[in-house]
Structure formats: structure tokens, C-alpha cells
Motif scaffolding. Sequence first.
Motif, PDB file in Angstrom:
ATOM      1  N   LYS A 249      -0.676  31.372 -12.493  1.00 52.86           N
ATOM      2  CA  LYS A 249       0.431  32.109 -13.096  1.00 52.86           C
ATOM      3  C   LYS A 249       0.514  31.836 -14.600  1.00 52.86           C
ATOM      4  CE  LYS A 249       5.378  32.783 -12.341  1.00 52.86           C
ATOM      5  NZ  LYS A 249       6.497  32.407 -11.450  1.00 52.86           N
ATOM      6  N   GLN A 250       0.368  30.585 -14.980  1.00 58.45           N
ATOM      7  CA  GLN A 250       0.417  30.219 -16.395  1.00 58.45           C
ATOM      8  C   GLN A 250      -0.772  30.797 -17.158  1.00 58.45           C
ATOM      9  OE1 GLN A 250       1.305  26.125 -17.004  1.00 58.45           O
ATOM     10  NE2 GLN A 250       0.952  26.175 -19.212  1.00 58.45           N
ATOM     11  N   LYS A 251      -1.937  30.821 -16.517  1.00 56.61           N
ATOM     12  CA  LYS A 251      -3.117  31.406 -17.144  1.00 56.61           C
ATOM     13  C   LYS A 251      -2.911  32.893 -17.414  1.00 56.61           C
ATOM     14  CE  LYS A 251      -6.521  28.290 -15.009  1.00 56.61           C
ATOM     15  NZ  LYS A 251      -7.680  28.243 -14.084  1.00 56.61           N
ATOM     16  N   GLU A 252      -2.324  33.602 -16.437  1.00 55.16           N
ATOM     17  CA  GLU A 252      -2.091  35.027 -16.609  1.00 55.16           C
ATOM     18  C   GLU A 252      -1.123  35.299 -17.756  1.00 55.16           C
ATOM     19  OE1 GLU A 252      -3.664  37.424 -15.438  1.00 55.16           O
ATOM     20  OE2 GLU A 252      -4.447  36.936 -13.452  1.00 55.16           O
ATOM     21  N   ILE A 253      -0.054  34.509 -17.837  1.00 57.77           N
ATOM     22  CA  ILE A 253       0.918  34.689 -18.919  1.00 57.77           C
ATOM     23  C   ILE A 253       0.267  34.427 -20.267  1.00 57.77           C
ATOM     24  CG2 ILE A 253       3.061  33.833 -19.920  1.00 57.77           C
ATOM     25  CD1 ILE A 253       4.015  33.244 -17.068  1.00 57.77           C
ATOM     26  N   THR A 254      -0.537  33.379 -20.340  1.00 60.09           N
ATOM     27  CA  THR A 254      -1.239  33.060 -21.580  1.00 60.09           C
ATOM     28  C   THR A 254      -2.181  34.186 -21.982  1.00 60.09           C
ATOM     29  OG1 THR A 254      -1.105  30.675 -21.117  1.00 60.09           O
ATOM     30  CG2 THR A 254      -2.761  31.393 -22.718  1.00 60.09           C
ATOM     31  N   ASN A 255      -2.832  34.793 -21.001  1.00 62.90           N
ATOM     32  CA  ASN A 255      -3.746  35.896 -21.295  1.00 62.90           C
ATOM     33  C   ASN A 255      -2.994  37.131 -21.801  1.00 62.90           C
ATOM     34  OD1 ASN A 255      -6.663  36.751 -21.099  1.00 62.90           O
ATOM     35  ND2 ASN A 255      -5.702  38.397 -19.930  1.00 62.90           N
ATOM     36  N   ILE A 256      -1.797  37.371 -21.268  1.00 64.18           N
ATOM     37  CA  ILE A 256      -0.972  38.477 -21.758  1.00 64.18           C
ATOM     38  C   ILE A 256      -0.606  38.244 -23.226  1.00 64.18           C
ATOM     39  CG2 ILE A 256       1.264  39.638 -21.536  1.00 64.18           C
ATOM     40  CD1 ILE A 256       1.070  39.046 -18.497  1.00 64.18           C
ATOM     41  N   LEU A 257      -0.200  37.024 -23.550  1.00 65.98           N
ATOM     42  CA  LEU A 257       0.136  36.703 -24.944  1.00 65.98           C
ATOM     43  C   LEU A 257      -1.072  36.894 -25.857  1.00 65.98           C
ATOM     44  CD1 LEU A 257       2.246  33.441 -24.476  1.00 65.98           C
ATOM     45  CD2 LEU A 257       3.084  35.757 -24.801  1.00 65.98           C
ATOM     46  N   LYS A 258      -2.233  36.517 -25.371  1.00 65.38           N
ATOM     47  CA  LYS A 258      -3.462  36.669 -26.145  1.00 65.38           C
ATOM     48  C   LYS A 258      -3.820  38.139 -26.342  1.00 65.38           C
ATOM     49  CE  LYS A 258      -8.420  35.557 -25.939  1.00 65.38           C
ATOM     50  NZ  LYS A 258      -9.480  34.915 -25.115  1.00 65.38           N
ATOM     51  N   THR A 259      -3.597  38.949 -25.312  1.00 60.77           N
ATOM     52  CA  THR A 259      -3.951  40.365 -25.376  1.00 60.77           C
ATOM     53  C   THR A 259      -3.083  41.121 -26.377  1.00 60.77           C
ATOM     54  OG1 THR A 259      -4.682  40.314 -23.068  1.00 60.77           O
ATOM     55  CG2 THR A 259      -4.221  42.475 -24.005  1.00 60.77           C
ATOM     56  N   TYR A 260      -1.806  40.702 -26.504  1.00 61.06           N
ATOM     57  CA  TYR A 260      -0.876  41.383 -27.404  1.00 61.06           C
ATOM     58  C   TYR A 260      -0.347  40.389 -28.442  1.00 61.06           C
ATOM     59  CZ  TYR A 260      -1.098  44.520 -23.412  1.00 61.06           C
ATOM     60  OH  TYR A 260      -1.541  45.330 -22.383  1.00 61.06           O
ATOM     61  N   PRO A 261      -1.165  39.994 -29.401  1.00 66.19           N
ATOM     62  CA  PRO A 261      -0.804  38.920 -30.343  1.00 66.19           C
ATOM     63  C   PRO A 261       0.385  39.239 -31.240  1.00 66.19           C
ATOM     64  CG  PRO A 261      -2.808  40.027 -31.053  1.00 66.19           C
ATOM     65  CD  PRO A 261      -2.511  40.532 -29.679  1.00 66.19           C
ATOM     66  N   LYS A 262       0.733  40.509 -31.408  1.00 66.86           N
ATOM     67  CA  LYS A 262       1.841  40.879 -32.291  1.00 66.86           C
ATOM     68  C   LYS A 262       3.136  41.146 -31.538  1.00 66.86           C
ATOM     69  CE  LYS A 262      -1.193  42.898 -35.816  1.00 66.86           C
ATOM     70  NZ  LYS A 262      -1.516  44.121 -36.626  1.00 66.86           N
ATOM     71  N   LEU A 263       3.100  41.005 -30.217  1.00 65.02           N
ATOM     72  CA  LEU A 263       4.267  41.332 -29.398  1.00 65.02           C
ATOM     73  C   LEU A 263       4.969  40.054 -28.943  1.00 65.02           C
ATOM     74  CD1 LEU A 263       5.508  43.999 -28.292  1.00 65.02           C
ATOM     75  CD2 LEU A 263       4.274  43.561 -26.157  1.00 65.02           C
ATOM     76  N   GLN A 264       6.297  40.034 -29.035  1.00 64.94           N
ATOM     77  CA  GLN A 264       7.086  38.920 -28.518  1.00 64.94           C
ATOM     78  C   GLN A 264       7.518  39.229 -27.086  1.00 64.94           C
ATOM     79  OE1 GLN A 264       9.864  38.999 -31.999  1.00 64.94           O
ATOM     80  NE2 GLN A 264       9.444  36.796 -32.092  1.00 64.94           N
ATOM     81  N   PHE A 265       7.914  38.174 -26.357  1.00 63.13           N
ATOM     82  CA  PHE A 265       8.176  38.344 -24.925  1.00 63.13           C
ATOM     83  C   PHE A 265       9.452  37.647 -24.478  1.00 63.13           C
ATOM     84  CE2 PHE A 265       3.721  39.307 -25.243  1.00 63.13           C
ATOM     85  CZ  PHE A 265       3.519  40.289 -24.288  1.00 63.13           C
ATOM     86  N   ILE A 266      10.044  38.206 -23.433  1.00 58.29           N
ATOM     87  CA  ILE A 266      11.134  37.582 -22.689  1.00 58.29           C
ATOM     88  C   ILE A 266      10.556  37.123 -21.356  1.00 58.29           C
ATOM     89  CG2 ILE A 266      13.320  38.008 -21.492  1.00 58.29           C
ATOM     90  CD1 ILE A 266      13.890  40.142 -23.653  1.00 58.29           C
ATOM     91  N   LEU A 267      10.836  35.882 -20.970  1.00 59.41           N
ATOM     92  CA  LEU A 267      10.354  35.333 -19.701  1.00 59.41           C
ATOM     93  C   LEU A 267      11.515  35.272 -18.711  1.00 59.41           C
ATOM     94  CD1 LEU A 267       8.221  32.314 -21.019  1.00 59.41           C
ATOM     95  CD2 LEU A 267       7.493  34.679 -20.639  1.00 59.41           C
ATOM     96  N   ILE A 268      11.292  35.772 -17.498  1.00 63.55           N
ATOM     97  CA  ILE A 268      12.329  35.765 -16.468  1.00 63.55           C
ATOM     98  C   ILE A 268      11.768  35.100 -15.213  1.00 63.55           C
ATOM     99  CG2 ILE A 268      13.943  37.138 -15.124  1.00 63.55           C
ATOM    100  CD1 ILE A 268      13.653  39.361 -17.148  1.00 63.55           C
ATOM    101  N   GLY A 269      12.502  34.141 -14.695  1.00 62.59           N
ATOM    102  CA  GLY A 269      12.057  33.438 -13.491  1.00 62.59           C
ATOM    103  C   GLY A 269      13.241  32.909 -12.720  1.00 62.59           C
ATOM    104  N   ASP A 270      12.984  31.948 -11.857  1.00 58.46           N
ATOM    105  CA  ASP A 270      14.068  31.333 -11.093  1.00 58.46           C
ATOM    106  C   ASP A 270      13.911  29.824 -11.136  1.00 58.46           C
ATOM    107  OD1 ASP A 270      12.918  30.259  -8.278  1.00 58.46           O
ATOM    108  OD2 ASP A 270      11.818  32.055  -8.864  1.00 58.46           O
ATOM    109  N   SER A 271      14.979  29.157 -10.798  1.00 61.16           N
ATOM    110  CA  SER A 271      15.000  27.699 -10.888  1.00 61.16           C
ATOM    111  C   SER A 271      14.606  27.021  -9.593  1.00 61.16           C
ATOM    112  CB  SER A 271      16.408  27.229 -11.295  1.00 61.16           C
ATOM    113  OG  SER A 271      17.381  27.770 -10.419  1.00 61.16           O
ATOM    114  N   GLY A 272      14.102  27.794  -8.633  1.00 60.75           N
ATOM    115  CA  GLY A 272      13.799  27.230  -7.332  1.00 60.75           C
ATOM    116  C   GLY A 272      12.511  26.462  -7.256  1.00 60.75           C
ATOM    117  N   GLU A 273      11.494  26.857  -8.012  1.00 64.07           N
ATOM    118  CA  GLU A 273      10.211  26.175  -7.930  1.00 64.07           C
ATOM    119  C   GLU A 273       9.809  25.662  -9.310  1.00 64.07           C
ATOM    120  OE1 GLU A 273       8.302  25.462  -5.144  1.00 64.07           O
ATOM    121  OE2 GLU A 273      10.097  26.040  -4.062  1.00 64.07           O
ATOM    122  N   HIS A 274       8.709  26.163  -9.876  1.00 64.89           N
ATOM    123  CA  HIS A 274       8.212  25.556 -11.108  1.00 64.89           C
ATOM    124  C   HIS A 274       8.176  26.501 -12.304  1.00 64.89           C
ATOM    125  CE1 HIS A 274       7.278  21.853  -9.021  1.00 64.89           C
ATOM    126  NE2 HIS A 274       6.703  22.557  -8.068  1.00 64.89           N
TER     127      HIS A 274
END
Length: 338
Positions: A249-274
Motif C-alpha cells: 500500500k505504501q509503495k503504491e502511494i509513493t508511486n502515485i506521488l512520483k507519477t504526479y510530481p506537481k500535484l499535492q494530495f489528501i490522504l484518507i484512511g481509518d485508525s483501525g489498522e496501520h
Amino acid sequence: MGIFKKDPLKIITFRSYGTPTHLYVKGRALEDENIDLSKKGFFNLLWNTYKRFETDLIKNAPLILTLPDGRKITTETDNQGYFLIDETIENLMPLIDENGWLKYEIFFAEKFPKRIIQKNNKFTGEVMIVPETAKFGVISDVDDTIMHTGLTSRFKWQVLKNTVFKRAEKRIPLEGAVDFYEKLKNGKSGNDCNPIFYVSHSPWNLYRYLEVFLEKNNFPKGPILLRDFVNPFAKKYIPIAIGTEKPQKQKEITNILKTYPKLQFILIGDSGEHDPDIYIEIAETHPERILAIYMRSVNHAKKMIRVKGLFEKYETVPVLLVEKSNAAVEHARQIGFI
């Protein structure tokens, strides 16, 4: 290669993403288990679940992807039947439809004696190309973030109950989630077309199940990025200090950031796991790229104590722990996201 089995062969394409000059295409070659997600009844649901995970993969199979303008890209499945195309392809902009998606065909490059290949060996897929109007991107978890899964339940019983004995179209999204995501997609102008990426720890075996859930509940269309199936009860995150490999999951997110270097992101998740641990590490590594983190609270006292401790004095990026989506909507409006 399963040559002596009778099930037809097929290629499953996973909805992915790219740019006008880069393709990131994923999928898998399998034997068709003829899973009907519309079937009802205890035994039908149980049988469908068995077939989702009892996959007969097609390993080391050469494939050919064809773009709408006739250009071809060759690839090959690995020893788990997966394939990945991650390369620069020039001049893709004219191939994108009015909704920002590039559609392609992919097929087996070789014949299989005495085997039937579904759909006359023509399988379709699509890649989202982020529009220039986008002001930011959204990367969201699925389990217990937009769909109640029960990952915090003892022995994961709720996970089994919800995944095995509930059809995808009967799963109910968490209250207000669809409206919140639609507002984020539209942005402050109402027409920003901000991309939504669904990145989950769920295995690829559940891809179609999650795709149906998202479509039936009118979530904004976006790439669905899952992981290979190893063990549904395996730990999802081990601190990097131990020296272990980062979660998929972390690798995929990192790859998204790499693919769109000029775009900022909002991260949404839950507090149940990691999600908190993964999101904090990403924010610390790319503080200028993360606009905010929204964490949906779960009904688990010990986990909530841990998560509140993580964010108690955290100041790298804005973080909001929410029980209901309307609190996130109000915060996003105040910040100027919507």
C-alpha cells in the motif's frame, strides 16, 4: 500453464492511472472461475468466495497491449500471473476520452492448444489520465474508511462475515462518504475533476467485488490498487526501523506521488489498522506534497488511544480524526478544498 484444465482463459485488467506520456497498467491472467456476483444464498456466496481465492493463474504468458491508435506494447505475466507495464509512451493525449480515461485492448500473444480463450482473446482496460484542471489528488483507503469491513473485530470474524456472506451491491458505504468524495472530486470551483485513488490492503482477488461496490454506490470513478494475496491475517505494517520491506500500500502511494510530481494530495484512511503509521511516514518524507490527513475513527478503545497519541502533537501536516463524514466536509470547506 494449466494446459490440461478445461476452464477458459481470461485477462483481468485493473483500473489504473498514467499521464499523457506514461502508462502504469496492471492486471492478471487466469482461468475463468465463472464467478457470478449477483447470486444469492449462503452456499452460492460461500462458493463464490472459494472461487475468488482458488485461482488458477497463467504464468509466464506473453501478452500484447494495443492502444487506440494501433501502437502495441509487449509484456509477460510473472509466476503469479500478474503483469505490469510501467513505461514512458509519448503522445497519449489524443487517445483520452472526454472523461479523462484512456481505453486499451490486451490479448494473449500465443495460442493455447485445446483451450478456449474468453472474448475472442480481446480484453479491455482503462487508465485514468489526470486532467490539467486538477488542484489536488485524493488517496483513500477502502476497508473501514468508506466501507465497514470489521478489521478491528476479534479474530477478524466481521471481515469473514462481511466479505463472504454479503454481496458487493448489498454492502452499505459509511455514512456521508459518497458525498464527501464527490465534493473533493469537484473541488472548490465545482469542476476541478480532482482524481480519486483507491488504495487498499485487500488482495487483488477482491478487485471485482470492490469495483462493484464503488460503482453501485456512485463513488467517483478512480484507479483501484490492491495487493497480492498472501495471508489475510498477516500484519500490514512493521516499523521501517526494523529494516523490513515497505507495505505494498505504501509503495503504491509513493508511486502515485512520483507519477504526479506537481500535484499535492489528501490522504484518507481509518485508525483501525496501520494507515496512521503509513500516512505519517509518507507525510514526513513528502511534507510539501500532503495537504491534509483525514482519519476515520473506529470503535476500538485501545487502537484509538494509540492513534490519538500519534497525532497529539503532530504538526507536519493538518490531521483530523473524524467519527462522521460531515466533520471532514466542514474542515475541507474551511481549508478551501471544497
